[in-house]
Design a protein around this motif. Structure first.
Motif, PDB file in Angstrom:
ATOM      1  N   SER A 187      54.822  49.450  29.887  1.00  0.00           N
ATOM      2  CA  SER A 187      54.721  50.036  28.553  1.00  0.00           C
ATOM      3  C   SER A 187      55.608  49.283  27.562  1.00  0.00           C
ATOM      4  O   SER A 187      56.555  48.599  27.936  1.00  0.00           O
ATOM      5  CB  SER A 187      55.121  51.514  28.576  1.00  0.00           C
ATOM      6  N   MET A 188      55.283  49.457  26.293  1.00  0.00           N
ATOM      7  CA  MET A 188      56.088  48.879  25.230  1.00  0.00           C
ATOM      8  C   MET A 188      56.870  49.936  24.460  1.00  0.00           C
ATOM      9  O   MET A 188      57.789  49.602  23.712  1.00  0.00           O
ATOM     10  CB  MET A 188      55.186  48.133  24.240  1.00  0.00           C
ATOM     11  N   MET A 189      56.514  51.195  24.632  1.00  0.00           N
ATOM     12  CA  MET A 189      57.098  52.250  23.811  1.00  0.00           C
ATOM     13  C   MET A 189      57.120  53.548  24.615  1.00  0.00           C
ATOM     14  O   MET A 189      56.217  53.806  25.402  1.00  0.00           O
ATOM     15  CB  MET A 189      56.246  52.436  22.546  1.00  0.00           C
ATOM     16  N   PRO A 190      58.168  54.364  24.452  1.00  0.00           N
ATOM     17  CA  PRO A 190      58.182  55.662  25.136  1.00  0.00           C
ATOM     18  C   PRO A 190      56.982  56.508  24.722  1.00  0.00           C
ATOM     19  O   PRO A 190      56.628  56.568  23.547  1.00  0.00           O
ATOM     20  CB  PRO A 190      59.494  56.300  24.653  1.00  0.00           C
ATOM     21  N   ALA A 639      49.267  54.553  36.735  1.00  0.00           N
ATOM     22  CA  ALA A 639      48.116  54.106  35.953  1.00  0.00           C
ATOM     23  C   ALA A 639      48.517  54.141  34.482  1.00  0.00           C
ATOM     24  O   ALA A 639      48.710  55.215  33.911  1.00  0.00           O
ATOM     25  CB  ALA A 639      46.907  54.985  36.202  1.00  0.00           C
ATOM     26  N   LEU A 640      48.692  52.968  33.896  1.00  0.00           N
ATOM     27  CA  LEU A 640      49.057  52.877  32.484  1.00  0.00           C
ATOM     28  C   LEU A 640      47.794  52.661  31.663  1.00  0.00           C
ATOM     29  O   LEU A 640      47.078  51.682  31.854  1.00  0.00           O
ATOM     30  CB  LEU A 640      50.033  51.720  32.258  1.00  0.00           C
ATOM     31  N   LEU A 641      47.537  53.591  30.757  1.00  0.00           N
ATOM     32  CA  LEU A 641      46.395  53.471  29.865  1.00  0.00           C
ATOM     33  C   LEU A 641      46.861  52.788  28.583  1.00  0.00           C
ATOM     34  O   LEU A 641      47.676  53.353  27.842  1.00  0.00           O
ATOM     35  CB  LEU A 641      45.807  54.850  29.552  1.00  0.00           C
ATOM     36  N   LEU A 642      46.390  51.580  28.350  1.00  0.00           N
ATOM     37  CA  LEU A 642      46.866  50.822  27.205  1.00  0.00           C
ATOM     38  C   LEU A 642      46.500  51.481  25.877  1.00  0.00           C
ATOM     39  O   LEU A 642      47.230  51.338  24.900  1.00  0.00           O
ATOM     40  CB  LEU A 642      46.323  49.385  27.241  1.00  0.00           C
ATOM     41  N   SER A 643      45.402  52.203  25.845  1.00  0.00           N
ATOM     42  CA  SER A 643      45.033  52.874  24.602  1.00  0.00           C
ATOM     43  C   SER A 643      46.070  53.932  24.242  1.00  0.00           C
ATOM     44  O   SER A 643      46.450  54.072  23.073  1.00  0.00           O
ATOM     45  CB  SER A 643      43.653  53.509  24.740  1.00  0.00           C
ATOM     46  N   ASP A 644      46.563  54.680  25.251  1.00  0.00           N
ATOM     47  CA  ASP A 644      47.595  55.680  24.988  1.00  0.00           C
ATOM     48  C   ASP A 644      48.886  55.022  24.535  1.00  0.00           C
ATOM     49  O   ASP A 644      49.553  55.493  23.613  1.00  0.00           O
ATOM     50  CB  ASP A 644      47.856  56.516  26.248  1.00  0.00           C
ATOM     51  N   ASN A 645      49.242  53.919  25.212  1.00  0.00           N
ATOM     52  CA  ASN A 645      50.484  53.232  24.849  1.00  0.00           C
ATOM     53  C   ASN A 645      50.393  52.615  23.458  1.00  0.00           C
ATOM     54  O   ASN A 645      51.370  52.591  22.714  1.00  0.00           O
ATOM     55  CB  ASN A 645      50.790  52.149  25.892  1.00  0.00           C
ATOM     56  N   LYS A 646      49.213  52.134  23.108  1.00  0.00           N
ATOM     57  CA  LYS A 646      49.023  51.564  21.767  1.00  0.00           C
ATOM     58  C   LYS A 646      49.161  52.646  20.704  1.00  0.00           C
ATOM     59  O   LYS A 646      49.785  52.431  19.660  1.00  0.00           O
ATOM     60  CB  LYS A 646      47.648  50.900  21.673  1.00  0.00           C
ATOM     61  N   VAL A 647      48.580  53.818  20.972  1.00  0.00           N
ATOM     62  CA  VAL A 647      48.703  54.925  20.024  1.00  0.00           C
ATOM     63  C   VAL A 647      50.160  55.335  19.873  1.00  0.00           C
ATOM     64  O   VAL A 647      50.644  55.596  18.763  1.00  0.00           O
ATOM     65  CB  VAL A 647      47.845  56.123  20.488  1.00  0.00           C
ATOM     66  N   ALA A 648      50.899  55.386  20.988  1.00  0.00           N
ATOM     67  CA  ALA A 648      52.319  55.737  20.927  1.00  0.00           C
ATOM     68  C   ALA A 648      53.092  54.710  20.114  1.00  0.00           C
ATOM     69  O   ALA A 648      53.987  55.056  19.331  1.00  0.00           O
ATOM     70  CB  ALA A 648      52.897  55.832  22.344  1.00  0.00           C
ATOM     71  N   ALA A 654      54.677  54.277  12.561  1.00  0.00           N
ATOM     72  CA  ALA A 654      54.394  55.109  11.392  1.00  0.00           C
ATOM     73  C   ALA A 654      55.546  56.058  11.104  1.00  0.00           C
ATOM     74  O   ALA A 654      55.940  56.244   9.949  1.00  0.00           O
ATOM     75  CB  ALA A 654      53.103  55.885  11.615  1.00  0.00           C
ATOM     76  N   ALA A 655      56.112  56.663  12.174  1.00  0.00           N
ATOM     77  CA  ALA A 655      57.163  57.656  11.970  1.00  0.00           C
ATOM     78  C   ALA A 655      58.448  57.028  11.457  1.00  0.00           C
ATOM     79  O   ALA A 655      59.089  57.555  10.533  1.00  0.00           O
ATOM     80  CB  ALA A 655      57.429  58.399  13.279  1.00  0.00           C
ATOM     81  N   ASN A 656      58.846  55.901  12.046  1.00  0.00           N
ATOM     82  CA  ASN A 656      60.133  55.301  11.699  1.00  0.00           C
ATOM     83  C   ASN A 656      60.030  54.328  10.532  1.00  0.00           C
ATOM     84  O   ASN A 656      60.832  54.351   9.599  1.00  0.00           O
ATOM     85  CB  ASN A 656      60.734  54.584  12.917  1.00  0.00           C
ATOM     86  N   MET A 657      59.019  53.449  10.571  1.00  0.00           N
ATOM     87  CA  MET A 657      58.930  52.406   9.565  1.00  0.00           C
ATOM     88  C   MET A 657      58.543  52.945   8.196  1.00  0.00           C
ATOM     89  O   MET A 657      59.003  52.434   7.174  1.00  0.00           O
ATOM     90  CB  MET A 657      57.924  51.337  10.012  1.00  0.00           C
TER      91      MET A 657
END
Length: 789
Positions: A187-190, A639-648, A654-657
């Motif tokens: 993953s790239m993001m929590p 099982a890492l779903l890249l679509s979920d990780n991309k949304v996160a 969006a929240a921080n930037m």
């Protein structure tokens, strides 16, 4: 006493008379102080909160992962010189089947000691109770995971533990210093909705994973006089026969590393952006104080004639600048402290701190005050010295009018037959180039702040595009506890909805070249792979059949050039290092990587083809069937779903930037307002007779107003290219400083970011000038014409 009272009264009256200009300068200076306090306050709060959390909950110093270690080895590890405490655990990744959720969730299982609570990486119970050590189905979950799914004590879900489906019951939720930044494998993001932490009694973990009498994860704390490098070397030597994958300290622990990178980035911001605001404050104070001295020549002469010394005059104008700075520093302290606390609370929630220890040290306030007073003094000193040196007789006489002659530019302008008001604008700029240049630089710096602060979303979006759309084009990453044979790839292709399936190898490696040494991850890729691709500067490249591709950050740190040989040790796999040629360099986006052909890795390890993970693409109409199948598939650890990780990832941006972008838009606009308002007020004070004369000669109100609007907006427009360039260079510096071993930010600034920065600057400048025009429209023509120049 009388003299002091008279000059002090003049100081206060000047301050009251110019309150709007003073406020405009003070706001710009306050922005610089606020950014300094915000950055230092946020980084300090996170650092102190982390340090207190680590100390209170005994965060480990050394972390060890292995395939299978006999428990009989623990006393020997405990006896290593410098080891204070040791805790052995079982840690595995598993797939969860949550009620009402079709997609699987990955979780990391961490065993709990049988006799007592963990002594290292101690847990903070936020809800419920501890599991009964004698049970096999009671668990704790990390609090963010429970919150994301609305779990409370008593709720249950299924998990695939060692290939067997088990029902687990939540009895409590907890936080741990080990998982401040909870990120899943690959993953790239929590994303607490897709990845969680489960603490399970050690007996249940031993039974589930066939680990009776063995462990695969160890955490250690060290004594104060311990040498971490020596302890790590000794641990690696002991664990080498048992498949140890390398001990490491906190710097390589994923949660600590990400948080440390964030804190360092905030510290860097404190030293890059505030100087921009302070430099503008210098220019503004110089403009205003210089104009005051020019207009108060007679008053200066009168003060000197009545006995005031040059030193008193000098101090008088420096005090005026000091009062402006005092107002700006006060505003900056209030706004900066509030902003710092608000942003620190946002960061603390994002990083799962149990409490935030906020406080801005007096040294930070002192540094902000010193910077503010220094900027104001630097801006005022030239004009104040000029006032102090002015002889009384010269000061009492009107200033000699400027001497103009018709130059080449004037003749060109005459031939253009421009309207008289346009001629006045252009002649004002060309005949006072220093003032025009200073104003132009102020606008440019305002634009540069916007460009430099808004590049981050563009860079992160580019990182997102490279990582999810171009480099990793799969839908799901299936991970395993150990390498699996190539035949598993065929099993994956038979799962419902799978269109493509490819295997990947992940290897922990240490590269050495002479005295240079770097740890990195080596990725083994099958030549011709379509899903996981190595990105070069222009296109995807195949892994070399012989040799290595290295990311660009590794080359200088290892002292390598293309064609050089580098020694590589594969931790836990190869006892002796191998020497391989570096055949190419590729850009780095996430972490330091080496790339090899998967076939070359298997040959080097002298084994049949194997893979660490399998990546697949899915048919959209069969995703649910695929997810249902892998929830019960034996051997799959995650099982890492890249679509979920991309949304996160996108939600986090969006929240921080968006919050940070709004702050810097306001700060950049404040600069433009300060520059434009002070420039227009000075023009009005210098050209009031000219503007009144135009009205008397029959020029319309709009034509007279255009003289001020046109000059301010022309300078603002001319400043934009310079502002873009300065902002680009500041952004380049920030990307260099922000990049770390975890990620390298690409420098990307899209045209819309330049355009938005210019729109904000020009709109702020126009608004400030329109405020000044209210004074132009209320000019008493008779009174102005009677005023002596």
């Amino acid at each position: 006493m009388i003299r002091a009272r008279a000059i002090d009264l003049k100081l206060l009256r000047d301050l009251r008379r110019m309150w709007a200009q003073v406020l405009a300068i003070a706001v710009v200076l306050a922005c610089g102080v606020s950014v300094l306090l915000m950055s230092v306050g946020m980084s300090g709060a996170l650092d102190r909160s982390r340090a207190a959390y680590y100390e209170k909950n005994a965060f480990a110093d050394i972390f060890v992962q292995a395939k299978r270690l006999p428990a009989t080895l623990l006393p020997e590890l405990r006896d290593i010189r410098g080891v204070r405490d040791l805790e052995a655990r079982i840690s595995r990744f598993v797939i969860l089947d949550l009620p009402g959720r079709v997609r699987p969730v990955t979780a990391q299982i961490v065993s709990l000691p049988e006799a007592e609570h963990p002594q290292l990486n101690q847990l903070i119970l936020t809800e419920g109770r501890w599991p009964d050590p004698g049970t096999v189905d009671e668990i704790l979950v990390n609090a963010p995971f429970a919150e994301a799914h609305g779990f409370h004590p008593g709720d249950s879900f299924a998990a695939n533990l060692g290939g067997t489906r088990r029902e687990l019951t939540i009895v409590g939720a907890a936080l741990s210093p080990e998982f401040i930044y909870t990120i899943g494998p690959g993953s790239m993001m929590p994303d607490p909705a897709s990845h969680g932490i489960i603490w399970l009694p050690v007996r249940a973990a031993e039974a589930a994973f066939d680990m009776t009498g063995a462990v695969d994860n160890i955490v250690l704390s060290l004594t104060r006089d311990a040498q971490p490098e020596a302890v790590i070397d000794r641990i690696d030597t002991l664990l080498e026969p048992y498949g140890g994958v390398g001990a490491h300290d906190r710097s390589d622990q994923i949660s600590h590393a990400f948080l440390d990178s964030e804190i360092e980035g905030l510290r860097i911001m404190a030293w890059i952006l505030p100087p921009v605001f302070l430099v503008i404050s210098v220019f503004l104070v110089n403009m205003v104080i210089g104009r005051i001295v020019a207009l108060e020549r007679a008053e200066i002469g009168l003060l000197k004639a009545t006995g005031y010394s040059n030193q008193a005059i000098l101090v008088h104008y420096l005090l005026l600048a000091g009062l402006v700075a005092l107002i700006g520093i006060g505003i900056g302290f209030i706004f900066g402290a509030w902003l710092s606390r608000s942003m620190a609370e946002i960061y603390a929630r994002f990083y799962d701190f149990p409490e935030l220890i906020f406080g801005i040290s007096w040294t930070t306030y002192a540094l902000g005050a010193l910077a503010g007073f220094g900027a104001a003094s630097l801006g005022a000193i030239r004009a104040a010295l000029a006032a102090a040196r002015l002889p009384p007789a010269v000061a009492m006489a009107p200033a000699p009018p400027p001497v103009f002659s018709q130059g080449l530019l004037d003749r060109v302008l005459t031939r253009l037959r421009l309207p008289q008001t346009d001629m006045m604008i252009l002649r004002s700029i060309t005949r006072w180039p220093m003032r025009a240049g200073t104003t132009c630089l102020g606008y440019a710096l305002g634009t540069s702040v916007l460009v430099a602060s808004n590049f981050m979303p563009d860079s992160l979006n580019r990182l997102l595009e490279m990582s999810f759309d171009l480099s990793n084009r799969q839908d799901v990453i299936l991970t395993f506890a150990n390498d699996v044979p190539a035949s598993t790839l065929e099993d994956a292709r038979r799962l419902p909805g799978v269109m493509q399936a490819e295997g990947l190898l992940w290897l922990s490696a240490t590269f050495r070249n002479g005295h240079h040494e770097e740890d990195a991850t080596v990725q083994g890729i099958v030549p011709g792979a379509d899903l996981a691709r190595i990105l070069g500067n222009d296109s995807a490249v195949d892994p070399p059949e012989e040799g290595l591709l290295l990311t660009e950050s590794l080359m200088p740190r290892l002292g390598l050039r293309i064609g050089d040989e580098v020694e590589m040790t594969l931790t836990g796999r190869l006892t002796d290092p191998v020497s391989l040629p570096v055949v190419g360099v590729v850009p780095q986006y996430l972490g330091p990587f080496g790339y090899m052909s998967a076939h070359a890795v298997d040959r080097m390890l002298r084994r049949e083809p194997q893979f660490s993970s399998i990546i697949v693409t899915l048919r959209s109409d069969q995703e649910d069937a695929f997810h249902a199948a892998i929830k019960d598939a034996p051997g799959i650890g995650g099982a890492l779903l890249l679509s979920d990780n991309k949304v996160a990832f996108e939600d986090t941006i969006a929240a921080n930037m968006n919050t940070m972008s709004l702050i810097y838009v306001l700060l950049g606009a404040a600069i433009s307002v300060g520059v434009a308002y002070n420039g227009a007020r000075i023009q009005l004070s210098e050209r009031a007779r000219e503007l009144a004369s135009l009205r008397i000669l029959g020029f319309g109100l709009w034509e007279v107003n255009w003289v001020l609007i046109g000059e301010a907006m022309l300078l603002a427009v001319l400043a934009q290219p310079l502002g873009w360039w300065i902002g680009f260079e500041v952004a380049r510096l920030m990307t260099t400083q922000f990049s770390s071993d975890l990620y390298a930010l690409p420098l990307v600034i899209r045209p819309r970011s330049f355009a938005l920065s210019s729109v904000v600057t020009l709109a702020a400048a126009l608004g400030a000038v329109l405020i000044v025009l209210r004074r132009v429209n209320r000019l008493d023509l008779v009174a102005v014409m009677k005023t002596r120049e």
